[in-house]
Design an enzyme around this catalytic site. Sequence first.
Site, mmCIF file in Angstrom:
data_model
loop_
_atom_site.group_PDB
_atom_site.id
_atom_site.type_symbol
_atom_site.label_atom_id
_atom_site.label_comp_id
_atom_site.label_asym_id
_atom_site.label_seq_id
_atom_site.Cartn_x
_atom_site.Cartn_y
_atom_site.Cartn_z
ATOM 1 N N TYR A 25 24.037 5.403 7.501
ATOM 2 C CA TYR A 25 24.300 4.766 6.216
ATOM 3 C C TYR A 25 24.968 3.425 6.465
ATOM 4 O O TYR A 25 25.906 3.346 7.266
ATOM 5 C CB TYR A 25 25.227 5.634 5.355
ATOM 6 C CG TYR A 25 24.476 6.226 4.195
ATOM 7 C CD1 TYR A 25 23.948 5.393 3.216
ATOM 8 C CD2 TYR A 25 24.277 7.591 4.084
ATOM 9 C CE1 TYR A 25 23.239 5.920 2.157
ATOM 10 C CE2 TYR A 25 23.570 8.124 3.021
ATOM 11 C CZ TYR A 25 23.048 7.280 2.056
ATOM 12 O OH TYR A 25 22.345 7.800 1.008
ATOM 13 N N GLU B 159 25.581 0.899 3.666
ATOM 14 C CA GLU B 159 25.691 0.156 2.396
ATOM 15 C C GLU B 159 26.504 -1.111 2.597
ATOM 16 O O GLU B 159 27.539 -1.087 3.270
ATOM 17 C CB GLU B 159 26.369 1.029 1.330
ATOM 18 C CG GLU B 159 25.390 1.906 0.600
ATOM 19 C CD GLU B 159 26.046 2.729 -0.494
ATOM 20 O OE1 GLU B 159 27.179 2.429 -0.878
ATOM 21 O OE2 GLU B 159 25.395 3.678 -0.947
ATOM 22 N N ASP C 237 5.506 -14.945 -5.136
ATOM 23 C CA ASP C 237 5.356 -13.592 -4.605
ATOM 24 C C ASP C 237 4.210 -13.670 -3.603
ATOM 25 O O ASP C 237 3.035 -13.719 -3.976
ATOM 26 C CB ASP C 237 5.031 -12.627 -5.746
ATOM 27 C CG ASP C 237 4.817 -11.200 -5.244
ATOM 28 O OD1 ASP C 237 4.619 -11.014 -4.023
ATOM 29 O OD2 ASP C 237 4.841 -10.270 -6.074
ATOM 30 N N THR D 182 6.196 -8.297 0.510
ATOM 31 C CA THR D 182 6.236 -7.029 1.231
ATOM 32 C C THR D 182 6.063 -7.380 2.710
ATOM 33 O O THR D 182 5.719 -8.518 3.056
ATOM 34 C CB THR D 182 5.097 -6.084 0.792
ATOM 35 O OG1 THR D 182 3.868 -6.805 0.842
ATOM 36 C CG2 THR D 182 5.328 -5.556 -0.609
ATOM 37 N N LYS E 12 1.593 -5.876 4.629
ATOM 38 C CA LYS E 12 0.199 -6.251 4.331
ATOM 39 C C LYS E 12 -0.297 -7.166 5.451
ATOM 40 O O LYS E 12 -0.354 -6.735 6.596
ATOM 41 C CB LYS E 12 0.118 -6.884 2.938
ATOM 42 C CG LYS E 12 0.538 -5.910 1.825
ATOM 43 C CD LYS E 12 0.297 -6.483 0.447
ATOM 44 C CE LYS E 12 0.571 -5.481 -0.651
ATOM 45 N NZ LYS E 12 1.965 -5.457 -1.112
ATOM 46 N N ARG F 229 6.216 -0.639 6.179
ATOM 47 C CA ARG F 229 6.213 -0.616 4.713
ATOM 48 C C ARG F 229 7.607 -1.026 4.230
ATOM 49 O O ARG F 229 8.612 -0.439 4.646
ATOM 50 C CB ARG F 229 5.879 0.795 4.251
ATOM 51 C CG ARG F 229 5.575 0.934 2.807
ATOM 52 C CD ARG F 229 4.688 2.127 2.573
ATOM 53 N NE ARG F 229 3.348 1.856 3.068
ATOM 54 C CZ ARG F 229 2.381 1.271 2.359
ATOM 55 N NH1 ARG F 229 2.604 0.896 1.123
ATOM 56 N NH2 ARG F 229 1.199 1.077 2.875
HETATM 57 N N1 DSN Z 1 -0.244 -2.428 -3.317
HETATM 58 C C1 DSN Z 1 -0.591 -3.649 -3.912
HETATM 59 C C2 DSN Z 1 -1.984 -4.017 -3.594
HETATM 60 O O1 DSN Z 1 -2.746 -3.152 -3.188
HETATM 61 O O2 DSN Z 1 -2.338 -5.159 -3.773
HETATM 62 C C3 DSN Z 1 -0.366 -3.538 -5.342
HETATM 63 O O3 DSN Z 1 0.911 -2.990 -5.567
#
Ligand code: DSN
Length: 424
Positions: A56, A58, A202, A228, A231, A237
């Site tokens: 942990y 925090e 984004d 994120t 990707k 993730r």
């Molecule tokens: N997971 C994203 C995508 O597939 O583009 C959407 O949240």
Amino acid sequence: MENLIDRPLHEVDLELLEITLQDLERQQHCLTLIPSENYASIAVMEAQGSILANKYAEGYPEARYYNGCQFMDSVESLAIERAKQLFGVDHANVQPHAGTQANMAAYHALLEAGDTILSLKLDHGGHLSHGLKQNFSGRYYNIVHYGVDPDTERIDMNTVGELAEQHRPKLIVVGATAYPRQFDFAEWRVIADSVNAYLLADIAHIAGLVAAGVHPDPAPHCDVITTTTHKTLRGPRGAMVMCRQEFAEAVDRAVFPGLQGGPFMHSIAAKAVAFKEAMEPAFKEYQAQVVENAQAMADTLKSNGLRPITGGTENHLMLIDLSTSYEKLSGRQAADHLEDAGIIVNKNTIPFDKRSAVTTSGIRLGTPMVTTRGMRESEMRTIAELISETLEGRRNSEVKKRVKAKVSELSRQFPIYEDLRPVS
Ligand code: DSN
């Protein structure tokens, strides 16, 4: 007392191991074209599956609410410094668990409930967290959407400017999940400045491209950047928020204690690994190939009569309008037919879709995963041919069987995770 700690998975839970191996086999033998997925490296997965998950922590480095965090501080500082270097930003918060949490934190930092956000419509390529009514973003903020132009299917900057002028948003969000064209962030800055709005990029989908310099850079133009990490960036993730120094404190407070408790230190460690990998020259080559591969695939699909929205792609993905070639075939049906043949895609609405988000008239395809496997343009042309063959022969199980065998063969030629086993 029996020791339950030191046993490996194959001794503890064969049921779960079996499922994992089944998905390993699926990942190895299918061609996955979902543009938001990737194969994380063994190093990334090793960090993510490490003992760092046990702590942990925090708070933030040097300011924790738990003792014993000295190594957590090192892990998080490493991830932060690498993120800052990779994206050329003043500040990075690497704690958000997922993309929606990153956007939530950015809004929380910049806005009050009820403030106006100008963002892309979900069914024109946006994201749930950009203001869908059922999402927190649509519930707590006043959302005004821009869409794409019906003729060009591209975002028309004049329209964005007019909407900004009319609604005076406090925040403009630029970014998408199903938009095959580049964003010129400098143009967005001009519009944001004209109405004194904050500008948030984004870049969840294009983060890898941005890091590699094969997509325009948001850092000089945006107040806050969210992404994120799993990707095109090919990390674990998770997500992060980057910003100018003046927003650093607000962003940090928004993430913790605003929205999250204990950070996932194992994920932060894996993010650090991914950022290091992304600084290697091979990563740049990979991202350039992702884009070239997407163009090769789009060109072949187009030659075979399938229509990519906007006529093609400038990034890692394409959105195919099925309605012009197969009036009766929905995106959902097409994706299921392709899965029968070992090709994994996702159904997706197209701009001005006459079908619902559950059925859709489109499929979304991307090249990050097949490029990670080492495939190049000639394999993209082959895959595009296999897609056309499957859709054309969708009622014929022999066709699907034949395509599946070719998919398997191609997968074998470009193996992935061989050391983790099954393959065959
Ligand atoms: N997971 C994203 C995508 O597939 O583009 C959407 O949240």
